[in-house]
Scaffold this active site. Sequence first.
Site, PDB file in Angstrom:
ATOM      1  N   LYS A   1       0.757   4.649 -14.246  1.00  0.00           N
ATOM      2  CA  LYS A   1       0.538   5.679 -13.227  1.00  0.00           C
ATOM      3  C   LYS A   1       1.835   5.970 -12.467  1.00  0.00           C
ATOM      4  CE  LYS A   1      -0.856   5.166  -9.023  1.00  0.00           C
ATOM      5  NZ  LYS A   1      -1.583   4.841  -7.766  1.00  0.00           N
TER       6      LYS A   1
ATOM      7  N   ASP B   1      -5.008   8.496 -10.838  1.00  0.00           N
ATOM      8  CA  ASP B   1      -5.316   7.706  -9.646  1.00  0.00           C
ATOM      9  C   ASP B   1      -6.815   7.779  -9.394  1.00  0.00           C
ATOM     10  OD1 ASP B   1      -5.768  10.230  -8.627  1.00  0.00           O
ATOM     11  OD2 ASP B   1      -4.337  10.061  -6.975  1.00  0.00           O
TER      12      ASP B   1
END
Length: 309
Positions: free
Chosen positions: A180, A198
């Site tokens: 991420k 997320d």
Amino acid sequence: MTAAQEPAPQQSTAKKPAAKKTTAKTTAAKKTTAKKAAPKKTAAKAPAKKTPARKPESRTAMVRRARRINRELAELYPYAHPELDFTNPFELLVATVLSAQTTDLRVNQTTPGLFAVCPTPEDMAAMNPERLEELIRPTGFFRAKAKSLIGLSTALRDRFGGEVPGRLEDLVTLPGVGRKTANVVLGNAFGVPGITVDTHFGRLVRRFGWTTQEDPVKVEAEIAEIFPKSEWTMLSHRVVFHGRRVCHSRKPACGACGIAPLCPSYGEGETDPEKAKKLLKYELGGQPGQRLNPPAGYPGRPAPPLAAS
């Protein structure tokens, strides 16, 4: 004559109680029958409340709908952007690591003081851990984050010449950096397309019916198959923007959602338009955004510094 007429009243009096008993039994029987019949009426109404099941959506139809949602989100948020303040790849990398388990707003309020003290990997690698912990304390989990920041800064200094690498394979070798974080840095500091999964992104793509996966890596892989690579970075921003402003976790503002006709989860939140408007956040709700220094074209107000919040 008088003696012969006397038994008649006695015979009439004896028959009356029997009539009352018969009437009472009849009334009781009717009440019992009425009580037994009542549940049948309630049971007969139940099937009318059933709603027809949604028809299954083909893969092709889902992809078309997903791409249309992306286009609609692009019109709703033409100003979508990464909501972390940064001026170079190192600042974005540090800010993204700090954003774990806190808001981008809190990170943006914290990093000005941090980068004033240690603006480069070399400076941060040489920081006293306790001093660094104090600087980043407002973001929470400051001990673990300080350890990661010193570790990744040391790695940048020793293995990458003090520069943030522009490849995912290299970024994920740094302490505290996962896919991420790597995709955020690649997409926004290097222009390399990436999907940022997320909590907001994961929640929305499941509500949109694009995937049923919970694991971020699997979510990333499935969404990557739906959209062309050129759309990955901006798709991430648009979906996250919508999740933070409209499609909230506990109570989505369905009645104020611009893509409601395309969403299979419409109705999970507030559908009344006036009530839904009160749920909107940030610039859509007339409140400050998350960046102290938002990019040009942002229609909202800048966030206040830490001392003023």
